[in-house]
Motif scaffolding. Structure first.
Motif, mmCIF file in Angstrom:
data_model
loop_
_atom_site.group_PDB
_atom_site.id
_atom_site.type_symbol
_atom_site.label_atom_id
_atom_site.label_comp_id
_atom_site.label_asym_id
_atom_site.label_seq_id
_atom_site.Cartn_x
_atom_site.Cartn_y
_atom_site.Cartn_z
ATOM 1 N N SER A 1 -34.303 -16.212 19.504
ATOM 2 C CA SER A 1 -33.811 -15.700 18.224
ATOM 3 C C SER A 1 -34.606 -16.292 17.067
ATOM 4 O O SER A 1 -34.932 -15.588 16.098
ATOM 5 N N TYR B 1 -28.470 -12.641 13.282
ATOM 6 C CA TYR B 1 -29.010 -14.005 13.243
ATOM 7 C C TYR B 1 -28.232 -14.854 12.236
ATOM 8 O O TYR B 1 -27.864 -15.999 12.515
ATOM 9 N N LYS C 1 -24.392 -15.116 13.426
ATOM 10 C CA LYS C 1 -24.111 -15.744 14.720
ATOM 11 C C LYS C 1 -24.955 -16.991 14.975
ATOM 12 O O LYS C 1 -24.428 -18.088 15.135
ATOM 13 N N VAL C 2 -26.272 -16.836 15.014
ATOM 14 C CA VAL C 2 -27.139 -17.960 15.383
ATOM 15 C C VAL C 2 -27.001 -19.116 14.407
ATOM 16 O O VAL C 2 -26.904 -20.278 14.817
ATOM 17 N N GLU D 1 -27.849 -10.315 25.276
ATOM 18 C CA GLU D 1 -27.928 -11.573 24.536
ATOM 19 C C GLU D 1 -29.363 -12.084 24.503
ATOM 20 O O GLU D 1 -30.237 -11.573 25.201
ATOM 21 N N LYS E 1 -23.646 -19.766 17.300
ATOM 22 C CA LYS E 1 -23.277 -18.845 18.380
ATOM 23 C C LYS E 1 -24.517 -18.233 18.997
ATOM 24 O O LYS E 1 -25.597 -18.264 18.429
ATOM 25 N N LYS E 2 -24.355 -17.644 20.179
ATOM 26 C CA LYS E 2 -25.453 -16.983 20.860
ATOM 27 C C LYS E 2 -25.630 -15.570 20.315
ATOM 28 O O LYS E 2 -24.643 -14.875 20.055
ATOM 29 N N LEU E 3 -26.877 -15.157 20.121
ATOM 30 C CA LEU E 3 -27.113 -13.830 19.580
ATOM 31 C C LEU E 3 -26.987 -12.766 20.644
ATOM 32 O O LEU E 3 -27.485 -12.922 21.765
ATOM 33 N N SER E 4 -26.328 -11.680 20.284
ATOM 34 C CA SER E 4 -26.244 -10.543 21.196
ATOM 35 C C SER E 4 -26.356 -9.278 20.384
ATOM 36 O O SER E 4 -25.940 -9.227 19.210
ATOM 37 N N GLU F 1 -31.583 -16.014 24.016
ATOM 38 C CA GLU F 1 -31.533 -17.462 23.846
ATOM 39 C C GLU F 1 -31.767 -17.798 22.380
ATOM 40 O O GLU F 1 -32.444 -17.069 21.662
ATOM 41 N N THR F 2 -31.208 -18.913 21.954
ATOM 42 C CA THR F 2 -31.338 -19.319 20.552
ATOM 43 C C THR F 2 -32.796 -19.455 20.136
ATOM 44 O O THR F 2 -33.191 -19.010 19.050
#
Length: 212
Positions: A149, A198, A201-202, A143, A206-209, A145-146
């Motif tokens: 990202s 990105y 999710k972002v 993952e 949501k958190k990017l993974s 952090e935003t």
């Protein structure tokens, strides 16, 4: 200079400032690849060795100084100021696997076999793959952090806008630099999976993974 290059430069600067702000605000470099940042510092150093010998404009010189200063400031924060927060166990990509081949390629494929031109070419090639340790680190930890990202998205947007800049310059100025274009396309391709994650999710909170 055209609008695509200008906005690309601003995205690049924004990415750098986001990263510095993230590290300074959180007093931590967790989730940041020091190896990618070392290579970016090497990129700017090799590319802008003409800083004191080749004046183009105040804007050009100012951006060179800012890029070099910020790159080394980032490396300082990661390896000295906030060293205790640096996750070296996850930042395991072997830089020499990128630097050595890129150095050899710069000697073999360049516009002019001169020291400054070889170093410029080396910086172009290295920049195209310098983000790999960061992407590898995200994949390894699972993952990001935003704010990290956002940094990567701004960096990818910079490269994407530069591709548009090259298309614009080819059609309106007749300018064509195969080395820069191929390297830039390679770099942009490396961001494709990240761009998809990105957006899906972002941007949805949501958190990017990345897939491990």
């Amino acid at each position: 200079m055209n609008i695509f290059r200008l906005v690309g430069d601003l995205c690049h600067l924004l990415a750098i400032l986001i990263l510095l702000w993230k590290i300074w605000k959180t007093r931590s470099c967790a989730g940041i690849s020091g190896k990618s940042q070392v290579m970016f510092a090497l990129v700017f150093t090799a590319r802008y060795l003409d800083l004191f010998t080749n004046f183009i404009s105040v804007y050009n010189t100012s951006m060179k100084v800012i890029y070099i200063s910020c790159a080394f400031a980032t490396v300082y924060l990661i390896y000295i100021k906030f060293k205790a927060t640096y996750d070296s166990n996850s930042d395991t990509f072997r830089m020499e696997f990128l630097i050595v081949p890129v150095g050899g390629l710069a000697f073999l494929v360049n516009h002019d076999f001169s020291p400054l031109e070889i170093l410029w070419t080396f910086s172009i090639y290295l920049e195209s793959v310098a983000i790999l340790p960061q992407l590898f680190m995200i994949s390894k930890t699972g993952e990001a952090e935003t704010i990290t990202s956002h940094y990567l998205f701004a960096l990818g947007a910079y490269r994407g806008l530069y591709i548009v800049n090259w298309v614009y310059r080819f059609y309106f100025e007749g300018f064509f630099d195969l080395i820069a274009i191929v390297a830039g396309c390679v770099q942009t391709i490396l961001y494709c999976d990240f761009f998809y994650l990105y957006i899906t999710k972002v941007l949805q909170g949501k958190k990017l993974s990345l897939p491990a």
